[in-house]
Design an enzyme around this catalytic site. Structure first.
Site, short mmCIF file in Angstrom:
data_model
loop_
_atom_site.label_atom_id
_atom_site.label_comp_id
_atom_site.label_asym_id
_atom_site.label_seq_id
_atom_site.Cartn_x
_atom_site.Cartn_y
_atom_site.Cartn_z
N SER A 1 -12.72 -1.74 12.53
CA SER A 1 -12.22 -2.10 13.86
C SER A 1 -13.36 -2.27 14.86
O SER A 1 -14.18 -1.38 15.06
CB SER A 1 -11.28 -0.99 14.34
OG SER A 1 -11.09 -1.03 15.73
N LEU A 2 -13.38 -3.43 15.53
CA LEU A 2 -14.35 -3.65 16.60
C LEU A 2 -14.10 -2.69 17.77
O LEU A 2 -15.03 -2.28 18.45
CB LEU A 2 -14.28 -5.10 17.09
CG LEU A 2 -14.85 -6.16 16.15
CD1 LEU A 2 -14.57 -7.55 16.70
CD2 LEU A 2 -16.34 -5.97 15.93
N ARG A 3 -12.83 -2.37 18.00
CA ARG A 3 -12.49 -1.42 19.07
C ARG A 3 -13.12 -0.06 18.79
O ARG A 3 -13.73 0.54 19.67
CB ARG A 3 -10.96 -1.29 19.16
CG ARG A 3 -10.49 -0.16 20.09
CD ARG A 3 -9.01 0.13 19.89
NE ARG A 3 -8.70 0.52 18.52
CZ ARG A 3 -8.86 1.73 18.01
NH1 ARG A 3 -9.36 2.69 18.77
NH2 ARG A 3 -8.53 2.00 16.76
N ARG B 1 -13.12 -1.69 4.48
CA ARG B 1 -11.73 -2.14 4.36
C ARG B 1 -11.07 -1.41 3.20
O ARG B 1 -11.72 -0.72 2.43
CB ARG B 1 -11.69 -3.66 4.09
CG ARG B 1 -12.19 -4.56 5.21
CD ARG B 1 -11.21 -4.78 6.32
NE ARG B 1 -9.86 -5.13 5.86
CZ ARG B 1 -9.49 -6.34 5.45
NH1 ARG B 1 -10.37 -7.33 5.43
NH2 ARG B 1 -8.24 -6.57 5.05
N GLY B 2 -9.76 -1.60 3.07
CA GLY B 2 -9.04 -1.00 1.95
C GLY B 2 -8.06 0.06 2.40
O GLY B 2 -7.93 0.37 3.59
N SER C 1 0.83 -1.21 0.00
CA SER C 1 0.00 0.00 0.00
C SER C 1 0.86 1.25 0.00
O SER C 1 2.05 1.24 0.38
CB SER C 1 -0.91 0.01 1.24
OG SER C 1 -0.15 0.26 2.41
N ASP D 1 -0.48 -3.50 13.86
CA ASP D 1 -0.74 -4.74 13.14
C ASP D 1 0.03 -5.93 13.71
O ASP D 1 -0.20 -7.07 13.30
CB ASP D 1 -0.36 -4.60 11.66
CG ASP D 1 -1.22 -3.58 10.93
OD1 ASP D 1 -2.38 -3.39 11.34
OD2 ASP D 1 -0.73 -2.99 9.95
N ARG E 1 -10.89 4.19 1.20
CA ARG E 1 -11.95 4.47 2.19
C ARG E 1 -12.48 5.90 2.04
O ARG E 1 -13.69 6.13 2.11
CB ARG E 1 -11.40 4.26 3.61
CG ARG E 1 -11.00 2.83 3.88
CD ARG E 1 -10.61 2.63 5.32
NE ARG E 1 -9.77 1.44 5.49
CZ ARG E 1 -9.55 0.84 6.65
NH1 ARG E 1 -10.10 1.29 7.74
NH2 ARG E 1 -8.76 -0.22 6.70
#
Length: 315
Positions: free
Chosen positions: A130-132, A150-151, A14, A85, A156
């Protein structure tokens, strides 16, 4: 004159990853590292599965395993990772050689027409992978709709501009590193109010633990403050067996000779929230003490339930 050793640096493909990698190589050169550098681009599992929720792609290390394999196979000499990550535990034979100065740990909201979070109409769609982030978002605005996204950063923001979302949440550090101006950000969330991902805003330089020559050079660009802060956060992550699959965050700040650390765990629906802060001279103990308190309050059971539910979804 002996030829300089060629150091092959592993990086994801990326724009953000390549920008970070090139920036760090420049820091090494400025510090006088006696190497020639070459970048090797590596596609990870997390990069290949952009149409699947991050929590379903597969636990810790989805953005690093292929890179770690390249380290073991000596295809590369070190890798530049976004620290957030990195899995809590590294394979034997690999280590974090240094952590350069952290950029910005905060999360940022980007919305259509710069409408702030608390002013978004009920039912507005907010994108995050993110769940957070989603659990903390629901704590503040339970009337919003959270939709996964995502991406790359660019992808995004493109989806936001196309009207697929009313707002998105991104890491401030990533946007700053690739040159997005602060003007695009509607608001930055305080890292004390919206607890970031463990290691967010920091880079982790991973290498083989037996490469003494390289480790000696990496030590010259290590930032002790960032190292201690990230150590507290990653200790907490390890103690709680946390990963991207569960809503977990941690934020440490060096205050004088002490580390102030806050750990956060929540259920995905934000109905169970665990948060605790300690101040300790030892960053490792700071992480351990917060984990001990949250385990006693029942946070481990929340993590176990999230992982069990995920297993059932994926069957």
């Amino acid at each position: 004159m002996n030829a300089l050793r060629k150091i092959v640096v592993g990086s994801r493909r990326s724009n953000l990853a390549m920008t970070q990698t090139k920036w760090f190589i420049e820091q090494m050169k400025e510090a006088g590292a006696p190497f020639e550098f070459e970048i090797k681009e590596i596609m990870t599992k997390g990069d290949k599965n952009l149409h699947v929720k991050l929590s379903k792609v597969g636990g810790q290390g989805i953005f690093v395993k292929e890179i770690q394999d390249a380290l073991f196979n000596k295809e590369i000499d070190f890798a530049v990772h976004s620290m957030k990550d990195m899995p809590a535990e590294l394979p034997e034979g690999l280590m974090i050689g240094c952590i350069p100065p952290r950029v910005d740990a905060r999360d940022a909201l980007i919305s259509t027409d710069h409408v702030k979070l608390m002013d978004l109409p009920a039912g507005s769609v907010v994108g995050t992978s993110s769940l957070r982030r989603s659990s903390q978002l629901l704590l503040m605005r339970p009337d919003l709709e959270v939709k996964w996204i995502r991406g790359t950063i660019e992808a995004r923001i493109g989806k936001l501009r196309e009207g697929e979302y009313d707002a998105i949440i991104l890491a401030a550090a990533g946007m700053k590193r690739v040159g997005w101006d602060d003007d695009i950000v509607t608001e930055f969330f305080s890292a004390e109010d919206v607890i970031p991902s463990v290691g967010q805003g920091a880079l982790g330089i991973e290498c083989r633990s037996d490469d003494k020559e390289l480790l000696d050079e990496l030590a010259k660009v290590n930032d002790p403050k960032s190292w201690d802060e990230v150590t507290a956060e990653r200790t907490f992550l390890s103690e709680m067996d946390g990963s991207d699959q569960v809503p977990i965050g941690g934020y440490a700040q060096l205050e004088g000779s002490n580390v102030k650390f806050t750990g956060f765990i929540a259920s995905p629906d934000a109905k169970q929230v665990f948060k605790h802060t300690v101040v300790h001279a030892d960053p490792v103990q700071a992480g351990k003490e917060v984990a001990k308190v949250l385990r006693a309050e029942g946070a481990s059971e929340v993590i176990e339930k999230v992982l069990a539910d995920l297993d059932n979804e994926n069957k």
